[in-house]
Design a protein around this motif. Structure first.
Motif, mmCIF file in Angstrom:
data_model
loop_
_atom_site.group_PDB
_atom_site.id
_atom_site.type_symbol
_atom_site.label_atom_id
_atom_site.label_comp_id
_atom_site.label_asym_id
_atom_site.label_seq_id
_atom_site.Cartn_x
_atom_site.Cartn_y
_atom_site.Cartn_z
ATOM 1 N N PHE A 47 -6.140 -15.921 -0.928
ATOM 2 C CA PHE A 47 -5.125 -14.920 -0.638
ATOM 3 C C PHE A 47 -5.252 -14.425 0.798
ATOM 4 O O PHE A 47 -6.367 -14.231 1.299
ATOM 5 C CB PHE A 47 -5.300 -13.750 -1.604
ATOM 6 C CG PHE A 47 -4.495 -12.536 -1.256
ATOM 7 C CD1 PHE A 47 -5.101 -11.423 -0.704
ATOM 8 C CD2 PHE A 47 -3.126 -12.512 -1.484
ATOM 9 C CE1 PHE A 47 -4.374 -10.298 -0.385
ATOM 10 C CE2 PHE A 47 -2.382 -11.387 -1.171
ATOM 11 C CZ PHE A 47 -3.014 -10.279 -0.610
ATOM 12 N N VAL A 48 -4.097 -14.215 1.440
ATOM 13 C CA VAL A 48 -4.079 -13.689 2.805
ATOM 14 C C VAL A 48 -3.402 -12.317 2.837
ATOM 15 O O VAL A 48 -3.966 -11.345 3.309
ATOM 16 C CB VAL A 48 -3.352 -14.651 3.766
ATOM 17 C CG1 VAL A 48 -3.232 -14.042 5.155
ATOM 18 C CG2 VAL A 48 -4.058 -15.997 3.823
ATOM 19 N N ALA A 49 -2.165 -12.258 2.343
ATOM 20 C CA ALA A 49 -1.403 -11.014 2.421
ATOM 21 C C ALA A 49 -0.277 -11.066 1.401
ATOM 22 O O ALA A 49 0.173 -12.146 1.015
ATOM 23 C CB ALA A 49 -0.837 -10.802 3.816
ATOM 24 N N ALA A 50 0.184 -9.893 0.991
ATOM 25 C CA ALA A 50 1.314 -9.805 0.067
ATOM 26 C C ALA A 50 2.124 -8.567 0.389
ATOM 27 O O ALA A 50 1.601 -7.593 0.956
ATOM 28 C CB ALA A 50 0.829 -9.757 -1.380
ATOM 29 N N ILE A 51 3.395 -8.610 0.014
ATOM 30 C CA ILE A 51 4.292 -7.496 0.252
ATOM 31 C C ILE A 51 5.126 -7.273 -0.999
ATOM 32 O O ILE A 51 5.528 -8.220 -1.677
ATOM 33 C CB ILE A 51 5.171 -7.769 1.499
ATOM 34 C CG1 ILE A 51 5.931 -6.512 1.909
ATOM 35 C CG2 ILE A 51 6.108 -8.954 1.288
ATOM 36 C CD1 ILE A 51 6.527 -6.608 3.312
ATOM 37 N N SER A 52 5.374 -6.024 -1.317
ATOM 38 C CA SER A 52 6.146 -5.692 -2.509
ATOM 39 C C SER A 52 7.608 -6.050 -2.337
ATOM 40 O O SER A 52 8.071 -6.375 -1.229
ATOM 41 C CB SER A 52 6.007 -4.196 -2.807
ATOM 42 O OG SER A 52 6.554 -3.443 -1.733
ATOM 43 N N TRP A 53 8.365 -5.974 -3.418
ATOM 44 C CA TRP A 53 9.761 -6.376 -3.404
ATOM 45 C C TRP A 53 10.584 -5.618 -2.373
ATOM 46 O O TRP A 53 11.493 -6.171 -1.765
ATOM 47 C CB TRP A 53 10.363 -6.178 -4.799
ATOM 48 C CG TRP A 53 10.517 -4.727 -5.152
ATOM 49 C CD1 TRP A 53 9.555 -3.895 -5.624
ATOM 50 C CD2 TRP A 53 11.696 -3.940 -5.024
ATOM 51 N NE1 TRP A 53 10.047 -2.637 -5.811
ATOM 52 C CE2 TRP A 53 11.362 -2.632 -5.458
ATOM 53 C CE3 TRP A 53 12.995 -4.203 -4.587
ATOM 54 C CZ2 TRP A 53 12.298 -1.610 -5.469
ATOM 55 C CZ3 TRP A 53 13.927 -3.185 -4.602
ATOM 56 C CH2 TRP A 53 13.565 -1.897 -5.039
ATOM 57 N N SER A 54 10.257 -4.350 -2.168
ATOM 58 C CA SER A 54 11.031 -3.525 -1.245
ATOM 59 C C SER A 54 10.480 -3.556 0.179
ATOM 60 O O SER A 54 11.121 -3.073 1.113
ATOM 61 C CB SER A 54 11.017 -2.078 -1.728
ATOM 62 O OG SER A 54 9.700 -1.558 -1.640
ATOM 63 N N GLY A 55 9.274 -4.086 0.324
ATOM 64 C CA GLY A 55 8.621 -4.041 1.628
ATOM 65 C C GLY A 55 7.849 -2.767 1.864
ATOM 66 O O GLY A 55 7.237 -2.589 2.916
ATOM 67 N N GLY A 56 7.836 -1.885 0.871
ATOM 68 C CA GLY A 56 7.188 -0.593 1.062
ATOM 69 C C GLY A 56 5.681 -0.620 0.958
ATOM 70 O O GLY A 56 5.004 0.284 1.453
ATOM 71 N N THR A 57 5.156 -1.650 0.312
ATOM 72 C CA THR A 57 3.711 -1.752 0.129
ATOM 73 C C THR A 57 3.237 -3.139 0.524
ATOM 74 O O THR A 57 3.902 -4.132 0.217
ATOM 75 C CB THR A 57 3.334 -1.508 -1.341
ATOM 76 O OG1 THR A 57 3.864 -0.247 -1.754
ATOM 77 C CG2 THR A 57 1.828 -1.501 -1.525
ATOM 78 N N SER A 58 2.100 -3.193 1.193
ATOM 79 C CA SER A 58 1.510 -4.475 1.548
ATOM 80 C C SER A 58 0.012 -4.442 1.257
ATOM 81 O O SER A 58 -0.592 -3.370 1.120
ATOM 82 C CB SER A 58 1.768 -4.821 3.013
ATOM 83 O OG SER A 58 1.297 -3.801 3.861
ATOM 84 N N HIS A 59 -0.545 -5.619 1.147
ATOM 85 C CA HIS A 59 -1.954 -5.756 0.774
ATOM 86 C C HIS A 59 -2.514 -6.942 1.540
ATOM 87 O O HIS A 59 -1.834 -7.966 1.652
ATOM 88 C CB HIS A 59 -2.035 -5.982 -0.739
ATOM 89 C CG HIS A 59 -3.421 -6.175 -1.254
ATOM 90 N ND1 HIS A 59 -4.496 -5.415 -0.862
ATOM 91 C CD2 HIS A 59 -3.915 -7.067 -2.160
ATOM 92 C CE1 HIS A 59 -5.575 -5.823 -1.495
ATOM 93 N NE2 HIS A 59 -5.265 -6.812 -2.282
ATOM 94 N N TYR A 60 -3.720 -6.789 2.082
ATOM 95 C CA TYR A 60 -4.302 -7.825 2.925
ATOM 96 C C TYR A 60 -5.716 -8.189 2.482
ATOM 97 O O TYR A 60 -6.447 -7.335 1.965
ATOM 98 C CB TYR A 60 -4.365 -7.357 4.376
ATOM 99 C CG TYR A 60 -3.026 -7.065 4.996
ATOM 100 C CD1 TYR A 60 -2.479 -5.792 4.949
ATOM 101 C CD2 TYR A 60 -2.303 -8.070 5.633
ATOM 102 C CE1 TYR A 60 -1.237 -5.529 5.506
ATOM 103 C CE2 TYR A 60 -1.066 -7.817 6.203
ATOM 104 C CZ TYR A 60 -0.543 -6.542 6.134
ATOM 105 O OH TYR A 60 0.692 -6.292 6.700
ATOM 106 N N ALA A 61 -6.075 -9.419 2.721
ATOM 107 C CA ALA A 61 -7.469 -9.816 2.564
ATOM 108 C C ALA A 61 -8.291 -9.128 3.655
ATOM 109 O O ALA A 61 -7.787 -8.885 4.761
ATOM 110 C CB ALA A 61 -7.608 -11.327 2.685
#
Length: 124
Positions: A47-61
């Motif tokens: 996993f590197v990065a992810a973003i929620s459907w709205s773009g309001g939340t993101s998550h990173y390694a």
């Protein structure tokens, strides 16, 4: 037919930048979280990065936090990964994936559509 197409990979020197794009078609992109994963030669996909459907939340390694930024433009059905301060250990094939959930998830099992990948090579 759902399709994700990555672009923007290439060869860059250490310390440089690249921006990857992931263009989606054939799926309701705006209600899916989207993630980026990478797989280096001989290693597991991670996993590197992810973003929620709205773009309001993101998550990173942890390995990319502070260097990479994920964003999305739902009007264009496109997700981006801006990669700065690249290191040789970032060398890998980068894949984008669309999830069956709305939140920014790092779980591979939450992703049901995958692109073919784009190669990123960082030279020292």
């Amino acid at each position: 037919q759902a399709q994700l197409v990555e672009s923007g990979g290439g060869l860059v020197q250490a310390g440089g930048s690249l921006r990857l794009s992931c263009a989606a078609s054939g799926l309701t992109f705006s209600i899916s979280a989207v993630g980026w994963f990478r797989q280096a030669s001989g290693k597991e996909r991670e996993f590197v990065a992810a973003i929620s459907w709205s773009g309001g939340t993101s998550h990173y390694a942890d390995s990319v936090t502070g260097r990479f930024t994920i964003s999305r433009d739902n009007a264009k059905n496109t997700v981006y990964l801006q990669m700065n301060s690249l290191k040789p250990e970032d060398t890998a094939v980068y894949y984008c994936a669309a999830a069956s959930v709305l939140w920014a998830t790092s779980r591979r099992n939450d992703y049901n559509y995958w692109g073919q990948g784009t190669q990123v090579t960082v030279s020292s």
